[in-house]
Design an enzyme around this catalytic site. Structure first.
Site, short mmCIF file in Angstrom:
data_model
loop_
_atom_site.label_atom_id
_atom_site.label_comp_id
_atom_site.label_asym_id
_atom_site.label_seq_id
_atom_site.Cartn_x
_atom_site.Cartn_y
_atom_site.Cartn_z
N ASP A 166 45.90 34.84 48.52
CA ASP A 166 45.98 33.38 48.62
C ASP A 166 45.43 32.84 49.93
O ASP A 166 45.88 31.82 50.44
CB ASP A 166 47.43 32.91 48.42
CG ASP A 166 47.98 33.34 47.07
OD1 ASP A 166 47.22 33.29 46.08
OD2 ASP A 166 49.17 33.71 47.00
N ARG A 167 44.48 33.55 50.49
CA ARG A 167 43.83 33.15 51.76
C ARG A 167 44.82 33.09 52.93
O ARG A 167 44.53 32.46 53.95
CB ARG A 167 43.12 31.80 51.61
CG ARG A 167 41.98 31.81 50.58
CD ARG A 167 40.90 32.80 50.99
NE ARG A 167 39.71 32.71 50.17
CZ ARG A 167 39.45 33.48 49.12
NH1 ARG A 167 40.35 34.39 48.75
NH2 ARG A 167 38.34 33.35 48.44
N MET A 168 45.95 33.74 52.79
CA MET A 168 46.93 33.78 53.88
C MET A 168 46.68 35.04 54.71
O MET A 168 47.53 35.93 54.84
CB MET A 168 48.35 33.74 53.32
CG MET A 168 48.69 32.45 52.59
SD MET A 168 48.68 31.03 53.73
CE MET A 168 50.21 31.33 54.62
#
Length: 217
Positions: A195-197
């Site tokens: 999640d692009r984290m």
């Protein structure tokens, strides 16, 4: 009516990143030691040319450029590569002795970025490395006036043949060729996550020690 070609779609290139968490408690005390760990893991993972890195420079007037070169050595003093001092990057680094490095280890969902001042290696170190290179690479260093305009491939090949005939065994070290060392002021380790984290941990030099900071992805 002629069909117009369309650029390839980027929609199918979406990726999901997931790797082991990168936590402050797991880091080595200094960035070069941490780099050694990750570099070893990149080698063990079978990445092609894990020592390939993008070197970004800027002229005195602020014109940026980047290219891929090979890391040839690293230690607590910095990251070393070699080039023609009269090339575009050589001129940039003479005018503006700072650089950024990027190791793009996509296959293992990692990146390492390095920023810092740049110094030339002592002449004896550059000479020793030059003499360790394959014969053809040594002749090539003389034959190629790196970044200069060449009128044809034939011109380049003729120059190579001429120099190989002049020095059939042991070409001397060019005075316009040698090494640079990037002395790190900041080193960031990037680990891809869902999640692009992503995890981004940066070492920043503070006096004689290093401060570790987590950056937002």
């Amino acid at each position: 009516m002629e069909a117009t070609s369309r650029p390839p779609s980027l929609a199918g290139l979406r990726r999901t990143y997931q790797g082991l968490p990168l936590l402050e408690a797991d880091l080595a005390p200094d960035p070069v030691s941490q780099f050694a760990v990750w570099f070893g893991e990149a080698v063990d993972a079978g990445l092609p040319e894990p020592n390939a890195m993008v070197v970004a420079t800027s002229s005195a007037g602020g014109r940026p450029t980047a290219r891929t070169v090979l890391l040839k050595d690293y230690d607590e003093d910095g990251f070393v590569f070699y080039t023609n001092y009269e090339s575009r990057k050589g001129r940039d680094l003479t005018e503006n002795p700072r650089a950024g490095l990027l190791f793009p280890w996509h296959a293992i969902r990692r990146q390492v970025r390095v920023e810092g001042a740049v110094v030339r290696l002592p002449r004896e170190e550059s000479d020793a490395y030059f003499r360790s290179r394959p014969y053809g690479s040594r002749i090539g260093a003389w034959a190629s006036r790196q970044s200069a305009v060449v009128h044809s491939r034939e011109e380049l090949d003729a120059r190579y043949a001429e120099l190989a005939e002049r020095w059939p065994e042991d070409p001397p070290v060019p005075d316009f060729w040698g090494g640079f060392r990037v002395v790190p002021a900041e080193v960031e380790f990037w680990q891809g996550q869902l999640d692009r984290m992503h995890d981004r941990l940066r070492y920043r030099r503070s006096g004689a020690s290093w401060v570790v900071e987590r950056l937002a992805p």
